[in-house]
Design a protein around this motif. Structure first.
Motif: not given
Lengths: 403, 122
Positions: A24-25, A28, A31-32, A94, A223, A255, A258-259, A262
């Motif tokens: 996931v990190m 993230l 994704l940017t 998270l 979001t 972060m 973006y999390a 997701i």
């Protein structure tokens, strides 16, 4: 070793959490990069290009830069809530991911059979909503504790917007619950298997198209993304609720954002798009679809090798072929009989989530921002009645089909 | 039952602890790493470069409070609909009619709010 034998569940979930957090990190960070690239292409620019081949190391450089920036805590701020806000935002964003299953398969870790989810609960949907709702506190706390005017305004706007759309978000999901009759994601996705007239998959998006539109709109608003990004409307409020934040605390809000993106995309996939189910029927004539993950990886690998060697940048010429060979290797692994059935679920799930994330970025690249009064009346006067109508019509159809 | 209960929720707690740990490490790292240079102007609240006037702890539009109240009303409605949706197939027609009554009562309140202008943003 004794710990492993006494608490097998804990050890196995520790391994799963470590993998999930790492994935996931990384997701993230990239994704940017992906967002910047896509938005740049929409605006006829190149986007990040010089840090690593095609800007691939840009997220890493950004992270390091954030870390080495001066960390300012304004003396006027309320220290505890000022620090608590980014902490809550990231930790809760998270945590929600623990409830999301990515495939139906049962794999074996350290000899323990385990599912492709960290926490399998029969009220997973409610838990997910509960945890993500606490995230609103982060925004309110950040806005209020900074003791500055722009963050206060941004925080107020943001919390009003988030709670307004939260109602539509929760109501739009009830239609799916009526059909599925369970809060468990495994049951919800399981109920979407099969096909109408052998071609159209029985995903909830088709009977619940209204609910899906409501959900997607509300999720984008939840979001704080374009076209609903008023909390951080740069031209009016500097940066909204995180104006007074610097260094990694500032990055943590992004972060978390973006999390959350997701998470809501995963939720949309599970509830409406059939989760990990393949869109094709599972009959003998469609057996070739089992090779799709491998084929995709091999095509990507060949593309990386050829494109990298023909590239202009020296770093691209060196790095991309190596990445391509890795892709080819993983693609070959996906054809092995032990791996092939396990990989199908995660493959389709990731593909659908990726498509939704692309949709997010696409919307950001094309849509202008709402005005605040338009935003509030859109939420309360359009989206809320629409999701209520969807709910009543769905329940009517369900009850009539039961007779 | 007890075992399965722990099996599904202990990992969730573990996930929260690890995620919280990660967030805490990031916060501590950012305050340890990086230079610190105290300047009086830097400590002031940001106000587009001009000297800050007054305090941010001021009264704000009552409309935000109203939105919060309406939210509580409708969100509780949504939460009551969740268990109803799960047992809907057993309740059948009875459940449908009861739910219609329930929503009708809320729609009356909704129309009242609309007519009163509570959903208008001024």
């Amino acid at each position: 070793m004794e710990f492993v034998t006494h608490h097998p569940v804990l050890v196995v979930s520790l391994i799963k959490i470590a993998i999930a957090l790492f994935v996931v990190m990384t997701a993230l960070a990239y994704l940017t990069w992906f967002e910047r690239k896509v938005v740049a292409r929409i605006q006829s620019r190149w986007g990040p290009y010089w840090v690593g081949p095609h800007g691939l190391l840009q997220p890493l450089a950004d992270g390091i830069k954030f870390l080495f920036k001066e960390d300012i805590v304004p003396p006027a701020a309320d220290k505890i809530s000022y620090v608590l806000a980014p902490f809550l935002a990231l930790a809760l964003a998270l945590t929600t991911l623990a409830l999301i299953p990515i495939g139906p398969a049962t794999i074996s870790i350290l000899g323990q059979p385990t599912q492709l989810v960290i926490s399998h609960s029969n009220v997973a949907l409610i838990l997910l909503f509960a945890i993500s709702s606490i995230g609103i506190y982060a925004v309110v706390l950040a806005g209020w504790s900074s003791n500055s005017k722009y963050p206060l305004m941004g925080g107020l706007r943001s919390s009003a917007q988030m709670i307004s759309y939260e109602v539509s978000l929760t109501l739009s999901v009830v239609g799916v619950l009526l059909i599925a009759g369970s809060f468990d994601f495994y049951d919800i996705v399981g109920g979407q298997s099969g096909h109408w007239v052998h071609v159209i998959p029985k995903w909830h998006i088709f009977p619940q198209i209204l609910g899906f539109i409501c959900y997607l709109t509300a999720a984008i608003a939840e979001t704080n993304r374009v076209p609903f990004d008023l909390p951080e409307a740069e031209t009016e409020l500097v940066a909204g609720f995180h104006t007074e934040y610097s260094s990694f605390k500032f990055a943590m809000f992004f972060m978390a954002e973006y999390a959350n993106m997701i998470t809501v995309s995963c939720l949309a996939t599970l509830l409406f798009l059939g989760g990990w189910l393949s869109p094709f029927p599972e009959t003998g004539a469609w057996r070739w679809q089992l090779y799709l993950p491998a084929a995709g990886l091999i095509i990507a690998g060949i593309g990386l090798i050829v494109g990298g060697l023909r590239g202009v940048q020296l770093s691209a010429k060196l790095v991309f072929p190596v990445l391509g060979i890795v892709c080819l290797g993983v693609g070959y692994l996906c054809t092995l009989p032990g791996v092939m059935p396990v990989i199908q679920g995660p493959f389709w799930f990731t593909a659908k989530v990726f498509f939704l994330l692309f949709f997010y970025v696409w919307a950001r690249g094309t849509l202008p921002r709402f005005r605040y009064d338009q935003l509030m009346s859109f939420g309360w006067k359009f989206l809320l009645p629409l999701s209520l109508i969807n709910l009543v019509v769905t329940s009517l159809v369900v009850v009539l089909r039961l007779r | 039952m007890n075992g399965s209960y722990l099996d599904s929720y202990a990992p969730l707690l573990l996930m929260f602890l690890l995620a919280a740990g990660l967030a805490a490490v990031l916060i501590i790292a950012s305050s340890v790493v990086g230079r610190h240079l105290k300047v009086r102007a830097k400590d002031q609240p940001y106000e587009c470069g001009i000297r800050p006037t007054g305090d941010a702890r001021e009264p704000y539009s009552v409309h935000f409070y109203m939105v919060a109240m309406i939210f509580i009303l409708f969100d509780i409605e949504a939460i009551f609909l969740y268990p109803w949706a799960i047992v809907f197939k057993q309740l059948n027609m009875f459940g449908f009619v009861e739910m219609l009554l329930y929503i009708a009562i809320l729609v009356v309140g909704y129309i009242y709010l609309w007519k009163k202008g509570a959903l208008e943003w001024k």
